[in-house]
Write a protein that holds these residues in place. Structure first.
Motif, PDB file in Angstrom:
ATOM      1  N   THR A   1       0.814  -1.213   0.000  1.00  0.00           N
ATOM      2  CA  THR A   1       0.000   0.000   0.000  1.00  0.00           C
ATOM      3  C   THR A   1       0.849   1.265   0.000  1.00  0.00           C
ATOM      4  OG1 THR A   1      -0.127   0.332   2.391  1.00  0.00           O
ATOM      5  CG2 THR A   1      -1.704  -1.216   1.428  1.00  0.00           C
TER       6      THR A   1
ATOM      7  N   VAL B   1      -1.630  -0.734  -3.900  1.00  0.00           N
ATOM      8  CA  VAL B   1      -2.953  -0.127  -3.782  1.00  0.00           C
ATOM      9  C   VAL B   1      -2.891   0.990  -2.745  1.00  0.00           C
ATOM     10  CG1 VAL B   1      -4.170  -2.215  -4.512  1.00  0.00           C
ATOM     11  CG2 VAL B   1      -3.684  -1.871  -2.089  1.00  0.00           C
TER      12      VAL B   1
ATOM     13  N   LYS C   1      -7.568  -1.676   3.161  1.00  0.00           N
ATOM     14  CA  LYS C   1      -8.817  -2.334   2.788  1.00  0.00           C
ATOM     15  C   LYS C   1      -8.884  -2.656   1.298  1.00  0.00           C
ATOM     16  CE  LYS C   1     -11.416   0.686   4.819  1.00  0.00           C
ATOM     17  NZ  LYS C   1     -12.575   1.460   5.255  1.00  0.00           N
ATOM     18  N   ASP C   2      -7.912  -2.153   0.519  1.00  0.00           N
ATOM     19  CA  ASP C   2      -7.829  -2.488  -0.905  1.00  0.00           C
ATOM     20  C   ASP C   2      -7.053  -3.779  -1.144  1.00  0.00           C
ATOM     21  OD1 ASP C   2      -9.095  -0.002  -1.830  1.00  0.00           O
ATOM     22  OD2 ASP C   2      -7.263   0.956  -1.095  1.00  0.00           O
TER      23      ASP C   2
ATOM     24  N   ALA D   1      -6.923  -6.913  -4.367  1.00  0.00           N
ATOM     25  CA  ALA D   1      -5.627  -6.973  -5.052  1.00  0.00           C
ATOM     26  C   ALA D   1      -5.059  -8.383  -4.979  1.00  0.00           C
ATOM     27  CB  ALA D   1      -4.660  -5.963  -4.434  1.00  0.00           C
TER      28      ALA D   1
ATOM     29  N   CYS E   1     -10.141  -0.830  10.590  1.00  0.00           N
ATOM     30  CA  CYS E   1      -9.874  -1.032   9.156  1.00  0.00           C
ATOM     31  C   CYS E   1      -8.961  -2.241   8.941  1.00  0.00           C
ATOM     32  CB  CYS E   1      -9.257   0.210   8.536  1.00  0.00           C
ATOM     33  SG  CYS E   1     -10.414   1.590   8.376  1.00  0.00           S
TER      34      CYS E   1
ATOM     35  N   ALA F   1      -9.835  -5.545   6.833  1.00  0.00           N
ATOM     36  CA  ALA F   1      -8.950  -6.011   5.767  1.00  0.00           C
ATOM     37  C   ALA F   1      -8.539  -7.463   6.021  1.00  0.00           C
ATOM     38  CB  ALA F   1      -7.720  -5.114   5.666  1.00  0.00           C
TER      39      ALA F   1
END
Length: 153
Positions: A8, A36, A40-41, A45, A73, A77
């Motif tokens: 990230t 990303v 949380k992305d 991915a 978060c 994730a």
């Protein structure tokens, strides 16, 4: 073997670079990397690395902040990464380094590098040398800070 590395821009150190460097030291593997914005992305991915780029194992690298919202978060994730593992039947090595684990920026950078490198070694072991992990069962291994060691009776 192909290893995915998802990291990230939110992280305060380049954890992806550490992972790739360490993977190359321990195995001749193809590496697919995707970066990303935030933690949380990472689940999507990782899923794309497995399904679209055909990675056999993926490392998910992130650095949640120290606030309660950041911890929430990170938990969300983590749940997404677990779901992704179950959906794809592939391991995702979650490597999170929380900002409040370290006493200062120097220790945070050290911890992020050490934990990432140790988990990169675990990824190689998990896919290529699982017997090594079996040998280490019950030994209190930790990634980052010192190992806890086995419990004694």
């Amino acid at each position: 073997m192909k290893v995915g590395v998802a990291d990230t821009t939110f992280s305060r150190v380049n954890m992806g670079a550490f992972a790739i460097d360490e993977l190359k030291k321990h195995a001749s593997v193809a590496i697919e990397r995707v970066t990303v914005p935030g933690i949380k992305d990472l689940p999507v991915a990782c899923k794309k690395l497995i399904e679209e780029r055909r990675c056999e194992i993926v490392m998910a690298l992130g650095m949640p902040g120290g606030k309660e919202k950041d911890k929430l978060c990170a938990h969300e994730a983590s749940q997404g990464l677990i779901m992704c593992q179950l959906m794809t039947n592939h391991h995702i090595i979650e490597v999170f380094v929380h900002e409040d684990e370290a006493k200062d920026d120097a220790e945070l950078a050290w911890l992020a590098e050490r934990r990432t490198r140790e988990h990169a070694q675990n990824a190689v072991k998990l896919v290529l040398h699982p017997e090594v992990l079996t040998k280490d069962a019950g030994t209190g291994q930790r990634q980052g800070f010192e190992d806890a060691g086995p419990a004694r009776r």
